[in-house]
Design an enzyme around this catalytic site. Structure first.
Site, mmCIF file in Angstrom:
data_model
loop_
_atom_site.group_PDB
_atom_site.id
_atom_site.type_symbol
_atom_site.label_atom_id
_atom_site.label_comp_id
_atom_site.label_asym_id
_atom_site.label_seq_id
_atom_site.Cartn_x
_atom_site.Cartn_y
_atom_site.Cartn_z
ATOM 1 N N ASP A 96 -10.480 11.242 -19.043
ATOM 2 C CA ASP A 96 -11.364 11.441 -20.194
ATOM 3 C C ASP A 96 -10.952 12.574 -21.128
ATOM 4 O O ASP A 96 -11.765 13.078 -21.881
ATOM 5 C CB ASP A 96 -12.771 11.728 -19.669
ATOM 6 C CG ASP A 96 -12.787 12.893 -18.675
ATOM 7 O OD1 ASP A 96 -11.832 13.684 -18.696
ATOM 8 O OD2 ASP A 96 -13.757 12.999 -17.896
ATOM 9 N N GLU A 132 -15.838 14.414 -23.351
ATOM 10 C CA GLU A 132 -15.232 13.532 -22.351
ATOM 11 C C GLU A 132 -15.933 12.178 -22.221
ATOM 12 O O GLU A 132 -15.288 11.168 -21.980
ATOM 13 C CB GLU A 132 -15.175 14.233 -20.987
ATOM 14 C CG GLU A 132 -14.155 15.361 -20.884
ATOM 15 C CD GLU A 132 -14.643 16.686 -21.438
ATOM 16 O OE1 GLU A 132 -15.812 16.777 -21.872
ATOM 17 O OE2 GLU A 132 -13.848 17.644 -21.444
ATOM 18 N N HIS A 205 -15.909 26.043 -17.169
ATOM 19 C CA HIS A 205 -15.106 26.004 -18.397
ATOM 20 C C HIS A 205 -15.569 24.993 -19.431
ATOM 21 O O HIS A 205 -15.036 24.958 -20.539
ATOM 22 C CB HIS A 205 -13.642 25.673 -18.051
ATOM 23 C CG HIS A 205 -13.467 24.256 -17.586
ATOM 24 N ND1 HIS A 205 -13.663 23.878 -16.284
ATOM 25 C CD2 HIS A 205 -13.158 23.117 -18.264
ATOM 26 C CE1 HIS A 205 -13.473 22.586 -16.154
ATOM 27 N NE2 HIS A 205 -13.170 22.093 -17.349
ATOM 28 N N ARG A 207 -16.684 22.770 -22.400
ATOM 29 C CA ARG A 207 -16.925 23.120 -23.808
ATOM 30 C C ARG A 207 -18.413 23.219 -24.124
ATOM 31 O O ARG A 207 -18.842 24.119 -24.844
ATOM 32 C CB ARG A 207 -16.323 22.045 -24.725
ATOM 33 C CG ARG A 207 -14.892 22.315 -25.087
ATOM 34 C CD ARG A 207 -14.316 21.206 -25.929
ATOM 35 N NE ARG A 207 -12.885 21.427 -26.079
ATOM 36 C CZ ARG A 207 -12.335 22.101 -27.061
ATOM 37 N NH1 ARG A 207 -13.076 22.616 -28.012
ATOM 38 N NH2 ARG A 207 -11.024 22.263 -27.123
ATOM 39 N N HIS A 238 -10.382 29.684 -16.314
ATOM 40 C CA HIS A 238 -9.633 28.831 -17.252
ATOM 41 C C HIS A 238 -9.141 29.720 -18.410
ATOM 42 O O HIS A 238 -9.870 30.625 -18.849
ATOM 43 C CB HIS A 238 -10.617 27.767 -17.748
ATOM 44 C CG HIS A 238 -10.043 26.767 -18.691
ATOM 45 N ND1 HIS A 238 -9.659 27.075 -19.963
ATOM 46 C CD2 HIS A 238 -9.807 25.448 -18.551
ATOM 47 C CE1 HIS A 238 -9.199 25.989 -20.573
ATOM 48 N NE2 HIS A 238 -9.283 24.980 -19.721
HETATM 49 C C1 UD1 Z 1 -9.690 20.025 -21.216
HETATM 50 C C2 UD1 Z 1 -10.396 18.683 -21.037
HETATM 51 C C3 UD1 Z 1 -11.453 18.782 -19.968
HETATM 52 C C4 UD1 Z 1 -10.933 19.391 -18.697
HETATM 53 C C5 UD1 Z 1 -10.279 20.708 -19.052
HETATM 54 C C6 UD1 Z 1 -9.884 21.445 -17.841
HETATM 55 C C7 UD1 Z 1 -10.513 17.611 -23.225
HETATM 56 C C8 UD1 Z 1 -11.371 17.258 -24.347
HETATM 57 N N1 UD1 Z 1 -11.079 18.322 -22.252
HETATM 58 O O1 UD1 Z 1 -10.649 20.933 -21.758
HETATM 59 O O2 UD1 Z 1 -11.963 17.488 -19.688
HETATM 60 O O3 UD1 Z 1 -12.009 19.601 -17.833
HETATM 61 O O4 UD1 Z 1 -9.209 20.449 -19.962
HETATM 62 O O5 UD1 Z 1 -8.770 21.502 -17.316
HETATM 63 O O6 UD1 Z 1 -9.370 17.240 -23.207
HETATM 64 N N2 UD1 Z 1 -5.953 27.108 -23.418
HETATM 65 C C9 UD1 Z 1 -4.983 28.063 -23.232
HETATM 66 N N3 UD1 Z 1 -4.027 27.833 -22.280
HETATM 67 C C10 UD1 Z 1 -4.028 26.701 -21.513
HETATM 68 C C11 UD1 Z 1 -5.024 25.750 -21.709
HETATM 69 C C12 UD1 Z 1 -5.983 25.957 -22.668
HETATM 70 O O7 UD1 Z 1 -4.951 29.064 -23.913
HETATM 71 O O8 UD1 Z 1 -3.136 26.543 -20.655
HETATM 72 C C13 UD1 Z 1 -6.964 27.331 -24.459
HETATM 73 C C14 UD1 Z 1 -6.729 26.371 -25.617
HETATM 74 O O9 UD1 Z 1 -5.877 26.888 -26.592
HETATM 75 C C15 UD1 Z 1 -8.122 26.179 -26.159
HETATM 76 C C16 UD1 Z 1 -9.006 26.345 -24.928
HETATM 77 O O10 UD1 Z 1 -8.229 26.982 -23.934
HETATM 78 O O11 UD1 Z 1 -8.434 27.166 -27.072
HETATM 79 C C17 UD1 Z 1 -9.537 25.018 -24.441
HETATM 80 O O12 UD1 Z 1 -8.458 24.151 -24.066
HETATM 81 P P1 UD1 Z 1 -8.475 22.582 -24.400
HETATM 82 O O13 UD1 Z 1 -7.285 21.912 -23.857
HETATM 83 O O14 UD1 Z 1 -8.730 22.432 -25.844
HETATM 84 O O15 UD1 Z 1 -9.737 22.046 -23.683
HETATM 85 P P2 UD1 Z 1 -10.275 22.384 -22.268
HETATM 86 O O16 UD1 Z 1 -11.553 23.117 -22.422
HETATM 87 O O17 UD1 Z 1 -9.220 22.987 -21.428
HETATM 88 N N1 UDP Z 2 -8.087 23.586 -9.983
HETATM 89 C C1 UDP Z 2 -6.913 24.326 -9.791
HETATM 90 N N2 UDP Z 2 -6.927 25.684 -10.014
HETATM 91 C C2 UDP Z 2 -8.028 26.329 -10.422
HETATM 92 C C3 UDP Z 2 -9.209 25.581 -10.646
HETATM 93 C C4 UDP Z 2 -9.203 24.221 -10.419
HETATM 94 O O1 UDP Z 2 -5.885 23.761 -9.409
HETATM 95 O O2 UDP Z 2 -7.958 27.554 -10.592
HETATM 96 C C5 UDP Z 2 -8.059 22.138 -9.762
HETATM 97 C C6 UDP Z 2 -9.166 21.541 -8.929
HETATM 98 O O3 UDP Z 2 -8.857 21.529 -7.552
HETATM 99 C C7 UDP Z 2 -9.268 20.128 -9.474
HETATM 100 C C8 UDP Z 2 -8.884 20.278 -10.920
HETATM 101 O O4 UDP Z 2 -8.220 21.541 -11.030
HETATM 102 O O5 UDP Z 2 -8.298 19.265 -8.885
HETATM 103 C C9 UDP Z 2 -10.103 20.241 -11.769
HETATM 104 O O6 UDP Z 2 -9.708 20.490 -13.049
HETATM 105 P P1 UDP Z 2 -10.671 21.075 -14.145
HETATM 106 O O7 UDP Z 2 -11.860 21.683 -13.514
HETATM 107 O O8 UDP Z 2 -9.814 21.922 -14.982
HETATM 108 O O9 UDP Z 2 -11.023 19.783 -14.984
HETATM 109 P P2 UDP Z 2 -12.105 18.649 -14.784
HETATM 110 O O10 UDP Z 2 -11.942 18.058 -13.435
HETATM 111 O O11 UDP Z 2 -13.425 19.293 -14.999
HETATM 112 O O12 UDP Z 2 -11.808 17.687 -15.863
#
Ligand code: UD1
Ligand code: UDP
Length: 363
Positions: A96, A132, A205, A207, A238
């Site tokens: 998603d 999502e 984490h 949004r 995160h």
């Molecule tokens: C994304 C996914 C979400 C998942 C989450 C966790 C979407 C819409 N959402 O959300 O379903 O649960 O990943 O893993 O795709 N950032 C960094 N470094 C990184 C990653 C992110 O600085 O390595 C910052 C980005 O620049 C941004 C914020 O974190 O400002 C959010 O990252 P983004 O990928 O946009 O969405 P997530 O909240 O991570």
């Molecule tokens: N996870 C990880 N390191 C962390 C936190 C979570 O490897 O510090 C793993 C967790 O075991 C799971 C996945 O990340 O497999 C979940 O991802 P996240 O919570 O980022 O996204 P979501 O599942 O909510 O989309």
């Protein structure tokens, strides 16, 4: 059947769940190419290293404070070139994320068939989780192969009018990963720090929670720390800077919580296995915890993964500070209840989902 399969992903959870699929496809002799969008940075690369996967393409789209517009537009533009040059028979996307939605949309524009891994999860509320719920529903409009992790997910897809013959119930590939990451002799300095205490492992984490809901959640947790001297919390944060700012504000001067960098997946799974319970707004953790027998308090108002709610191992506590506080308090005080719900259950299969997906696609 010799089909050219392009696997596309870009975030931590997708990588954790798609790497075993790539290995399964390759071990059946499939012609597989891997494209990462780079929606996440280090969190993604770490997983590729653990699984020894070297992508064929990296769209490198991540930038600080990226918006949903940035992600969607950049992926659409960059993946068009890859799809036109590779001309895959099928593109596999996962779940998603914005990576999954944008990649599937690009395939639709080019009339390339899409396989959707982890299809059919729904809360039924378009803004929860945001974005999502929309992303996964939109991928379902496009996909030709739907790999549903459970029968409930299968039913959701059928209700939406998807053809039963294109839906395959496979279990969730995260269990395949979990079988590979859990280690009896795992050690870490943070686990040494928490030894002798009841460890709560926490992540947050989403949004839609960033801002007031997250502040409220954290206030409820802070109250638990203040009241229970035998509790320690580890919270791998995160990299979203907005999350860190709120955590620093609410948990300042609090010694029994460690705010640490995101853990690699091997570490995180082993921390889960050694925790007392887990507090999270994550999706994937709700699938992993039942198979480890660890209770989860879900800091959200709805879940697309209700399979674990019946046994009590998962419980929705919302984002209100009082309900988060009381949810924790019950698990900490009621030892009988804790023992009753902390049972290992295989809600998401036995760890052969990737193999099933590979067989469906290649034989
Ligand atoms: C994304 C996914 C979400 C998942 C989450 C966790 C979407 C819409 N959402 O959300 O379903 O649960 O990943 O893993 O795709 N950032 C960094 N470094 C990184 C990653 C992110 O600085 O390595 C910052 C980005 O620049 C941004 C914020 O974190 O400002 C959010 O990252 P983004 O990928 O946009 O969405 P997530 O909240 O991570
Ligand atoms: N996870 C990880 N390191 C962390 C936190 C979570 O490897 O510090 C793993 C967790 O075991 C799971 C996945 O990340 O497999 C979940 O991802 P996240 O919570 O980022 O996204 P979501 O599942 O909510 O989309």
């Amino acid at each position: 059947m010799m089909r050219k399969i392009l696997v596309v992903f870009g975030t931590r959870p997708e990588a954790i769940k798609m790497c075993p699929v790539i290995h399964a496809l390759k071990s059946l002799g499939g012609c597989v190419k891997v494209c990462i969008t780079g929606q996440h940075g280090d969190m993604l690369n770490e997983i590729l290293d653990i699984f020894h996967i070297v992508p064929d393409y990296d769209l490198k789209i991540m930038k600080p404070n990226q918006s949903l517009f940035d992600i969607t537009v950049n992926i659409l533009q960059k993946i068009e070139i890859i799809l036109k040059s590779e001309l895959p028979d099928i593109v596999l996307v996962h779940g998603d994320t914005s990576t999954a939605f944008s990649s599937a949309l690009a395939c639709f524009y080019l009339k390339i068939p899409v396989g959707h891994v982890e299809a059919g999860l729904r809360t039924g509320e378009i803004y929860s989780p945001f974005p999502e719920e929309f992303n996964r529903s939109a991928v379902s409009l496009i996909s030709q192969y739907d790999f549903a992790p459970t029968e409930l997910a299968q039913r959701n897809l059928i209700k939406e009018g998807k053809k039963p013959e294109q839906i395959y119930v496979t279990g969730n590939t995260v269990i395949d990963t979990l079988n590979f990451t859990i280690k009896a002799n795992y050690k870490h300095k943070e686990l040494q720090w928490s030894a002798g205490s009841r460890l709560i492992l926490m992540t947050a984490h989403r949004r839609e929670n960033v801002g007031k809901p997250m502040e409220n959640m954290f206030k409820g947790i802070r109250k638990i720390l203040d009241e229970y001297p035998d509790v320690k919390i580890i919270y791998p944060i995160h990299p979203n800077p907005k999350v860190l700012t709120i955590a620093n504000k609410i948990f300042q001067n609090c010694e029994r919580i460690h705010l640490i960098n995101p853990l690699d997946v091997v570490s995180f799974h082993n921390f889960m296995a050694r925790s007392y319970f887990i507090l999270t707004d994550s999706g994937g953790i709700q699938e992993e915890a039942p198979s480890l027998g660890k209770p989860v308090l879900i800091m959200r108002n709805s879940t697309e993964r209700p399979e674990g709610l019946n046994t009590g191992i998962l419980r929705l506590v919302g984002t209100d500070s009082e309900s988060v506080y009381h949810g924790c308090k019950t698990l900490l005080d009621d030892k009988n209840k804790y023992a009753r719900i902390s049972q290992k259950t295989n809600l998401y299969g036995n760890g052969n989902a990737s193999e099933k997906i590979a067989q469906i696609l290649l034989t």
